[in-house]
Design an enzyme around this catalytic site. Structure first.
Site, short mmCIF file in Angstrom:
data_model
loop_
_atom_site.label_atom_id
_atom_site.label_comp_id
_atom_site.label_asym_id
_atom_site.label_seq_id
_atom_site.Cartn_x
_atom_site.Cartn_y
_atom_site.Cartn_z
N SER A 107 23.51 107.90 37.91
CA SER A 107 22.18 108.41 38.16
C SER A 107 21.17 107.28 38.33
O SER A 107 21.28 106.23 37.68
CB SER A 107 21.73 109.30 36.99
N GLN A 128 23.67 108.00 42.77
CA GLN A 128 22.75 109.10 43.04
C GLN A 128 21.32 108.57 43.15
O GLN A 128 20.85 107.82 42.28
CB GLN A 128 22.83 110.15 41.93
N TYR A 130 17.21 109.29 43.59
CA TYR A 130 15.99 110.09 43.62
C TYR A 130 15.03 109.42 44.59
O TYR A 130 14.85 108.20 44.55
CB TYR A 130 15.34 110.17 42.24
N THR A 156 19.62 113.40 45.80
CA THR A 156 19.19 114.64 45.16
C THR A 156 17.94 115.16 45.84
O THR A 156 16.94 114.45 45.96
CB THR A 156 18.93 114.41 43.66
N LYS A 252 22.67 116.68 47.48
CA LYS A 252 22.79 117.49 46.27
C LYS A 252 21.55 118.36 46.08
O LYS A 252 20.43 117.89 46.23
CB LYS A 252 22.97 116.58 45.05
N HIS A 276 20.67 121.98 39.87
CA HIS A 276 20.32 120.96 38.89
C HIS A 276 20.65 121.41 37.47
O HIS A 276 19.94 121.12 36.51
CB HIS A 276 18.83 120.61 38.99
#
Length: 388
Positions: A107, A128, A130, A156, A252, A276
């Protein structure tokens, strides 16, 4: 020693060992938690067809996800604050995943940094992302993932605005934890966690601290994070990130067929049907209930994976038989990590694998590619009848 037979066993140990704010962070959803609950309960509405007198020798759960060989079609989902569940948690989870032969996804909001995990592992992992307002930071983050040889970028899409999680607000969630009277009282009962955390490589967000100007402590970080998610994210920006990355991209947070079609248009290598973990839009459909319409919308033009709600090998089997080509576990591996460290993640994977393998056999199937809806009994109204 406690005999571990299911994911729930790991969860019970996890709750005893980990501070309350981090247990609540994992074991909660947004608002009323309707979607959080239904992510798991909706799996119970789907039944399996038992078959007998079928040759069950030579079974295998091996498959592929975005062209990568996997021992079973399960990836470790990106989970923020994993390094607060257990000292060096991201490193331990990545090592367990590598040894088991399944992908690990790091993450953006991890405690151990991209570089920490790359240094501690040999197999490429997924990263991942953001999307943030600070485009320079995002560009540097992408380059760091490239330098670490990450083999896929997971973007995401459902966190432009943060859903309210009541427990996190009431607990004053932070990394490291703020030392309030109630926090100190709880930490005193988690002495083993505390001793291990003293020796941790990091106790703050390793992908952010030292990489963003003006971020020097948890107070600065909290303010920055609250204002940093990009509310202007759109499909043009997704396409640009994909172009900047230049490798395999997984999108995602897809819950709607129209969004799945847009993901197909921007050239995603896979999409993840996910809400989520019930932590964003409360009242949204569970992932397993949303899966059929998305599969119908994109067919076999893109890999469709499923995240949110998986707690057993039977859940994995149901998702695959409905048409998903891969699945993700978040809470299931976090329970193991908090309970027993790296060995607990391995145990969680072993439990899920055994349940998947045994259930496949009892359904009369020996390989993943033999799974189809004919092994399931699905209620006629499972997908729902909604007014336009």
């Amino acid at each position: 020693m406690t005999v571990i037979t299911c994911i729930e066993d790991l969860k019970r140990i996890y709750e005893r060992r980990v501070p309350r704010m981090f247990f609540d962070y994992a074991e909660s959803g947004s608002w009323t938690e309707q979607t959080f609950r239904e992510n798991t309960s909706d799996f119970e509405d789907i039944y399996l067809r038992q078959r007998v007198a079928v040759d069950m020798s030579g079974r295998s759960t091996a498959s592929q996800m975005i062209g990568q060989n996997v021992s079973m079609p399960v990836a470790l989902a990106p989970v923020g604050l994993t390094g607060m569940q257990c000292a060096d948690g991201e490193i331990k989870a990545a090592r367990a995943a590598e040894k088991f032969g399944v992908p690990f996804t790091l993450s953006t909001m991890s405690i151990n940094s991209i570089e920490d995990v790359a240094e501690a592992t040999t197999a490429p992992f997924w990263f991942q992302l953001y999307t943030m307002r600070d485009t320079d930071y995002v560009s540097r983050l992408i380059q760091r993932a490239k330098d670490a040889k990450c083999s896929a970028l997971v973007i995401t899409l459902d966190l432009q605005i943060l859903g309210q999680r009541h427990k996190d607000l009431k607990n004053g969630l932070s990394a490291p934890p703020k030392l309030t009277p109630s926090t100190i009282a709880n930490l005193m009962t988690k002495w083993r966690w505390g001793i291990e955390m003293l020796g941790a490589k990091r106790r703050n967000f390793g992908n952010i601290v030292g990489h963003v100007d003006g971020i020097s402590d948890s107070k600065d970080l909290g303010a920055w994070t609250a204002e940093s998610f990009d509310p202007t994210l759109d499909w043009d920006k997704v396409a640009k990130i994909k172009e900047d990355w230049g490798g395999k991209v997984i999108l995602k947070g897809i819950l709607d067929a129209e969004d799945a079609k847009m993901a197909l248009k921007v050239g995603a290598d896979a999409i993840i049907v996910s809400n989520h973990g019930g932590r964003q839009l409360d009242g949204a459909l569970s992932s397993i209930r949303a899966l059929p319409s998305i599969l119908e919308a994109v067919g076999d033009q893109v890999e469709v994976h499923l995240d949110s709600g998986i707690r057993s090998g039977q859940d994995i089997l149901k998702a695959l038989a409905m048409g998903a080509s891969g699945t993700y576990i978040g809470r299931a591996f976090v329970y193991g990590l908090g309970a027993m460290g790296e060995a607990g993640v391995t145990k969680a994977l072993e439990v899920l694998h055994k349940e998947l393998d045994t259930s496949m056999a009892l359904c009369g199937r020996r390989r993943i590619d033999e799974l189809g809806r004919d092994v399931l009994l699905i209620p006629e109204d499972f997908e729902g009848r909604w007014q336009a």
